[in-house]
Enzyme design. Structure first.
Site, mmCIF file in Angstrom:
data_model
loop_
_atom_site.group_PDB
_atom_site.id
_atom_site.type_symbol
_atom_site.label_atom_id
_atom_site.label_comp_id
_atom_site.label_asym_id
_atom_site.label_seq_id
_atom_site.Cartn_x
_atom_site.Cartn_y
_atom_site.Cartn_z
ATOM 1 N N LYS A 103 0.815 -1.475 0.042
ATOM 2 C CA LYS A 103 0.060 -0.116 -0.001
ATOM 3 C C LYS A 103 1.072 1.312 -0.005
ATOM 4 O O LYS A 103 1.682 1.602 0.856
ATOM 5 C CB LYS A 103 -1.002 -0.051 1.395
ATOM 6 C CG LYS A 103 -1.896 -1.282 1.093
ATOM 7 C CD LYS A 103 -2.566 -1.219 2.641
ATOM 8 C CE LYS A 103 -1.869 -1.766 3.700
ATOM 9 N NZ LYS A 103 -2.723 -1.985 4.979
ATOM 10 N N THR B 48 -8.657 8.795 9.040
ATOM 11 C CA THR B 48 -8.321 7.618 8.462
ATOM 12 C C THR B 48 -7.925 6.292 9.245
ATOM 13 O O THR B 48 -7.482 5.385 8.902
ATOM 14 C CB THR B 48 -6.912 7.682 7.636
ATOM 15 O OG1 THR B 48 -5.845 8.099 8.661
ATOM 16 C CG2 THR B 48 -6.973 8.688 6.649
ATOM 17 N N GLY C 189 -8.398 2.987 11.004
ATOM 18 C CA GLY C 189 -8.833 1.628 10.359
ATOM 19 C C GLY C 189 -8.817 1.482 8.990
ATOM 20 O O GLY C 189 -9.421 0.484 8.612
ATOM 21 N N THR C 190 -8.025 2.320 8.347
ATOM 22 C CA THR C 190 -8.090 2.121 6.679
ATOM 23 C C THR C 190 -7.288 0.667 6.355
ATOM 24 O O THR C 190 -7.975 0.020 5.378
ATOM 25 C CB THR C 190 -7.246 3.405 5.991
ATOM 26 O OG1 THR C 190 -5.908 3.219 6.555
ATOM 27 C CG2 THR C 190 -8.032 4.553 6.029
ATOM 28 N N GLY C 191 -6.599 0.443 6.890
ATOM 29 C CA GLY C 191 -5.783 -0.962 6.683
ATOM 30 C C GLY C 191 -6.507 -2.100 6.757
ATOM 31 O O GLY C 191 -6.878 -3.121 6.247
ATOM 32 N N CYS C 192 -7.208 -2.154 8.050
ATOM 33 C CA CYS C 192 -8.242 -3.118 8.398
ATOM 34 C C CYS C 192 -9.453 -2.894 7.378
ATOM 35 O O CYS C 192 -9.880 -4.524 6.883
ATOM 36 C CB CYS C 192 -8.802 -2.817 9.765
ATOM 37 S SG CYS C 192 -7.819 -2.572 11.254
#
Length: 269
Positions: free
Chosen positions: A173, A210, A212-215
């Site tokens: 990412k 932002t 929790g964007t990865g989850c």
């Protein structure tokens, strides 16, 4: 209805972890199930306490779910101790779980390490080789490769290294030390495909919230894999979903707040 299982920690403020995963899976049209690895006391400004479950309890959670409602995909999130990582790895093999998406939560955006060296080694040895896809951010990709990543060419080299080392497809990412939201996928897009790389271009959205964007991204990918989409289709759909969730400009909390996972839900009921 297709189903997906998230194995991750709870976020009491609802923006990341199990809560974000369940919201994301529901919004993406699959039935969400969960196995909690830890309770956290946290809000948009930070984490104050963490209480892990025991390996025995985690194994019981996973076993009870998969022997009753077998998941079409599995997403794993932050798992901070070796015994829990070993338990998850053992369950994946024992129950022949499929469409495994691992969000290898090891390093924060700030660069701070989130798990011990021992747990990191266990993750690399036991869990990553079982994954169909891993979704590291740039700091995590640097840990996995030992490389400095400062641009697109570095991302491509790192992705190739990770695929060669662990045998799983990888989505690195962008955004941590690049000025875009471009991600690079490397690996097999389906069982019969040749190994290849693909860039997914994203528009950076000016939203400071932002959390929790990865989850959310990894859960959206798992949801789409559960529905039978290819890996490329799953990543494309997941990136579109997260962009729209950020563009909804939800503004909650005193720190980096959550995105609006339910932007497409009208609330008729």
């Amino acid at each position: 209805m297709k189903t997906a299982l998230t194995i991750a920690g709870s976020d009491s403020s609802g923006g990341a972890g199990i809560q974000a995963d369940i919201k994301t899976m529901t919004a993406n049209g699959v039935y969400a199930m969960s196995a909690v690895t830890a309770l956290t006391a946290q809000n948009t400004t930070g984490v104050t306490k963490i209480m892990e479950v025991t390996p025995e309890f985690l194994e019981e959670e996973i076993a009870d779910v998969v022997t009753d409602i077998f998941p079409d995909a599995v997403k794993t999130g932050m798992v901070s101790s070796s015994p829990l990582i070993e338990t998850i790895s053992s369950c994946i093999k024992k129950f022949k779980l499929k469409n495994i998406v691992v969000d290898p939560v090891m390093v924060a955006t700030s660069g701070a390490k989130l798990i011990s060296d021992d747990a990191m080694s266990c993750l690399k040895k036991n869990l990553l080789p079982l994954a169909d896809l891993i979704t590291p951010n740039i700091p995590e990709a640097q840990v996995l490769t030992g490389m400095e990543i400062s641009g697109e060419k570095d991302m491509e080299k790192a992705a190739e290294f990770i695929y060669g080392e662990y045998g799983c497809s990888v989505l690195i990412k962008g955004g941590h030390n690049t000025n875009d939201a471009n991600d690079f996928l490397y690996g097999k897009t389906d069982a019969s495909a040749a190994v290849a790389g693909k860039w997914f271009l994203g528009k950076r959205i000016d939203n400071p919230n932002t959390h929790g964007t990865g989850c959310t991204l990894s859960s959206a990918i798992a949801s789409n894999l559960a529905k039978g989409k290819s890996l490329v289709q799953s990543v494309e759909s997941a990136k579109n979903y997260i962009s729209l969730a950020l563009a909804a400009m939800l503004d909650l909390g005193k720190g980096s707040g959550p995105m609006n996972h339910a932007f497409a839900i009208k609330g008729e009921f």
